[in-house]
Design a protein around this motif. Structure first.
Motif, mmCIF file in Angstrom:
data_model
loop_
_atom_site.group_PDB
_atom_site.id
_atom_site.type_symbol
_atom_site.label_atom_id
_atom_site.label_comp_id
_atom_site.label_asym_id
_atom_site.label_seq_id
_atom_site.Cartn_x
_atom_site.Cartn_y
_atom_site.Cartn_z
ATOM 1 N N HIS A 142 23.810 -8.398 -1.590
ATOM 2 C CA HIS A 142 23.064 -7.720 -0.580
ATOM 3 C C HIS A 142 23.020 -6.168 -1.221
ATOM 4 O O HIS A 142 21.839 -5.733 -0.864
ATOM 5 C CB HIS A 142 23.775 -7.681 0.937
ATOM 6 C CG HIS A 142 23.781 -9.043 1.418
ATOM 7 N ND1 HIS A 142 22.746 -9.742 1.848
ATOM 8 C CD2 HIS A 142 24.666 -9.948 1.916
ATOM 9 C CE1 HIS A 142 23.018 -10.927 2.498
ATOM 10 N NE2 HIS A 142 24.161 -11.147 2.406
ATOM 11 N N LEU A 164 19.362 -4.500 -1.815
ATOM 12 C CA LEU A 164 18.844 -3.655 -1.116
ATOM 13 C C LEU A 164 18.384 -2.402 -2.078
ATOM 14 O O LEU A 164 17.349 -1.915 -2.021
ATOM 15 C CB LEU A 164 19.819 -2.929 -0.222
ATOM 16 C CG LEU A 164 20.344 -3.526 0.992
ATOM 17 C CD1 LEU A 164 21.348 -3.034 1.754
ATOM 18 C CD2 LEU A 164 18.869 -3.402 1.955
ATOM 19 N N THR A 178 14.919 -3.649 -3.442
ATOM 20 C CA THR A 178 13.937 -3.521 -2.488
ATOM 21 C C THR A 178 13.631 -1.981 -2.485
ATOM 22 O O THR A 178 12.313 -1.739 -2.365
ATOM 23 C CB THR A 178 14.539 -3.875 -1.034
ATOM 24 O OG1 THR A 178 14.906 -5.290 -1.286
ATOM 25 C CG2 THR A 178 13.496 -3.724 -0.014
#
Length: 192
Positions: free
Chosen positions: A143, A147, A150
């Protein structure tokens, strides 16, 4: 070029000449944004690769946890079968006309075997929990990488909008989001 030696070129040719010679004001702004976009795309690709790798690690660890859990369940079933045999042997000790010592020996043997089986089942359950924990840690790291990637993608989008609008504040926003992405990537790399 014409037959008489005149050189005639259109506005496009004129712009290309100036761009090649750097005499048209040299658009350093576009160059900086292009380099920044290329760097962000490279960093984003690296983050994406790491994110995929940690996701695979999480899946493999979860698979190992399931295998160990199944092995533990098999041991518990085996334990239950030995318990049933022990109970029957204990019942046989009380029956008239049988050799009670033979069945007492069976009861003792089943008790010893059950203890070994229970120990193995407990070990397998502990291994399953360890693999589950590794899977959760890998997913947490995945994760973080996602992130970070992104954020880099958002920074690339902001850079493209900056190039189109030539707004300095958008350039700084792209730098800010890219920095956030880098920080998240470092945190993922450090397993935070």
């Amino acid at each position: 070029m014409s037959a008489e030696g005149f050189h005639v070129h259109g506005p496009h040719d004129h712009e290309l000449e100036h761009a090649a010679q750097g005499t048209h004001g040299g658009d350093g702004f576009s160059g900086k944004i292009a380099v920044m976009t290329a760097i962000l795309a490279t960093v984003g690709a690296l983050f994406g690769y790491q994110g995929g790798a940690t996701q695979n690690d999480a899946a493999m660890s979860k698979n190992e946890a399931a295998i160990k859990k199944t092995e533990a369940a098999n041991q518990w079933n085996y334990y239950q079968a030995k318990s049933n045999k022990q109970n029957l042997a204990e019942l046989a000790v009380t029956l008239p006309g049988v050799d009670p010592e033979k069945y007492r020996a069976d009861v003792a043997r089943y008790k010893t075997e059950k203890d070994q089986i229970k120990q193995k089942a407990d070990e397998l359950e502990a291994e399953s929990k360890d693999w589950d924990k590794k899977s959760e840690e890998s997913m947490h790291q995945h994760h973080r990488w996602a992130l970070a990637m992104t954020a880099e993608q958002i920074a690339i989008s902001l850079a493209a909008i900056t190039l189109l609008t030539r707004k300095k504040w958008l350039q700084y926003a792209a730098y800010g989001v890219a920095t956030v992405g880098l920080v998240l990537g470092v945190l993922a790399w450090l397993h935070f």
